[in-house]
Enzyme design. Sequence first.
Site, short mmCIF file in Angstrom:
data_model
loop_
_atom_site.label_atom_id
_atom_site.label_comp_id
_atom_site.label_asym_id
_atom_site.label_seq_id
_atom_site.Cartn_x
_atom_site.Cartn_y
_atom_site.Cartn_z
N SER A 1 0.80 -1.69 -0.04
CA SER A 1 0.19 0.15 -0.04
C SER A 1 1.09 1.12 -0.07
O SER A 1 1.36 0.93 -0.51
CB SER A 1 -0.88 -0.14 1.75
OG SER A 1 -2.02 1.07 1.27
N ASP B 1 -8.41 -3.53 -7.03
CA ASP B 1 -8.42 -3.01 -5.37
C ASP B 1 -8.96 -1.47 -5.45
O ASP B 1 -8.50 -1.09 -6.20
CB ASP B 1 -6.69 -3.02 -5.30
CG ASP B 1 -5.80 -2.69 -4.30
OD1 ASP B 1 -7.06 -2.03 -3.26
OD2 ASP B 1 -4.69 -1.95 -4.40
N HIS C 1 -7.11 -5.75 -0.98
CA HIS C 1 -6.03 -4.94 -0.49
C HIS C 1 -4.38 -5.65 0.14
O HIS C 1 -4.72 -6.16 1.25
CB HIS C 1 -6.13 -3.97 0.29
CG HIS C 1 -5.46 -2.57 -0.17
ND1 HIS C 1 -4.54 -1.83 -1.16
CD2 HIS C 1 -4.89 -1.97 1.25
CE1 HIS C 1 -4.25 -0.93 -0.85
NE2 HIS C 1 -3.57 -1.06 0.60
#
Length: 528
Positions: free
Chosen positions: A214, A436, A465
């Site tokens: 991320s 995502d 994710h």
Amino acid sequence: MKRHTLVAFAAATTLVGGLLTLAPPALADDSPATQAESTATPIAWKNCGSSNYPTLECGSLQVPMDHSNPGGRQITIAVSRIPHTAAKSLGPLLVNPGGPGAPGRGLAGYVAKNLRPEVAAQFDVIGFDPRGAGASEPHLDCVPGFNNPVRPDTVPDNFGDELTNIKRVYEYAQACGTKYGDFLKHMNTPASAADMDSIRAALGAKQISYFGYSYGTYLGSVYAKLFPSRVKRLVLDSIVDPSKDSVWYGGQLTQDVAFDSNMKAFFGWVAKYDANYRLGTDPAQVERAWYTMRDALSKTPAEGVVGGAEIEDAFAQGGYNDSTWAELAEGFSGYVVDHVTAPLRTAYEDLAAASPGNDNINSGYLATQCRDAAWPKDWATWHRDAVKTYAKAPFLTWNNVWFNAACAFWPTSSLKPVNVANDKLPKTLLFQATNDAATPYEGGVTMHRLLRDSALVVEQGGRNHGISLSGSSCLDNYLNEYLVTGKTPKGRGHGPADAVCQKLPDPVPNPAAADLKAAAPKVSKTAL
């Protein structure tokens, strides 16, 4: 990339098109962090293991608050390590869970445990709490309890509602400036990348490998840009779009649309399992029931805890990962069909309630993102973009606005996003799911284009994710192979992807919940 008391409103205000522009409290500014080498001494490791990770060790190091002034004020970065056990070591593997603002020491144990044993054995897996986070010092906490329930409703019915939240986030930004002053100038991604190089130096390593999820993909790509010769392996999973228009204001608008799409997939899943949840077989009917529930909770929070903002927080977790769908659906069905609130409150508390570290994470998130890049300073821009986006993606738009809106009033100037384009790296490995929501697919494609020798592994149809080390042997095979050998797959006619893995199967309802529903009396499916 995200997730998670009004006092006198004293500020210069100007009405622009009926909306407020607020002058932030000012702090002196300085230049971005530099590439200066740290003079950190070796880390003194002490055992801090648990039953899950018995070999985990913890330590800390001092780094400059301002890397352009290495002799100035020092701050503390907390680190962790799972030592290598093989006869031959491939050196340090630094790992980061994202955020920004999330502590990362616990990720070392998770990564070491979930890599193939023979792969993990060759690395010193290093976790770290980025500056301002977790056990690092200073430990940011701008407004304790800021996200505790019940927060003001996120979706404004009128300008008075909107002004309530504007005041709230303004006061948050002012409190951060008052409490942390000069340190906020040094909360940014380039400074955290320089801290990573200080960790490298303290470990006595010429190069490090890096594995980030991320926001950690942006941090990793910035480190690679600043210190390309010090990168041995680079793995980026669920990739932030590094385009200047996406870091960071534009990225939240893209997220809103993607989360809305994933929630429609959730509503379709609930409709598929109508025998369990009794909310209707038409996804549109289920969706209407959810918004009716949300509006009812905004007026009367469930058990005085779960209001409109809180139910959005909880169900946003379903946009991040479909493993939450069964618990969310049970709470949804319980409230709408059975008229009970306990399952809904349980889902909120399990998935989204503010934890003891939440205030710190929220502070670090804003301190980093607000400083990293320019955010609109006139509220008219925020309002216009929110109204436009809400019209097509109502699920998360206003919630996301208030999660980030303190950046409109942040008491520092902003840096420019780092251009992470890089042709000086060894082969790198990228992972991206096509659906995502937190870091939409286009970010992976963009990063693939900007890192010359990168390989992009795509999870086709995946909506979660953080996809590697999460149960897909296809994805994990590429990860383990690359970490040991440096080899990456090569494209085979899959568009921008160099390799494609199919998504894991959709979740199914919890068996216990299915049994309870079968035994329950039949009641109307009419929404509240």
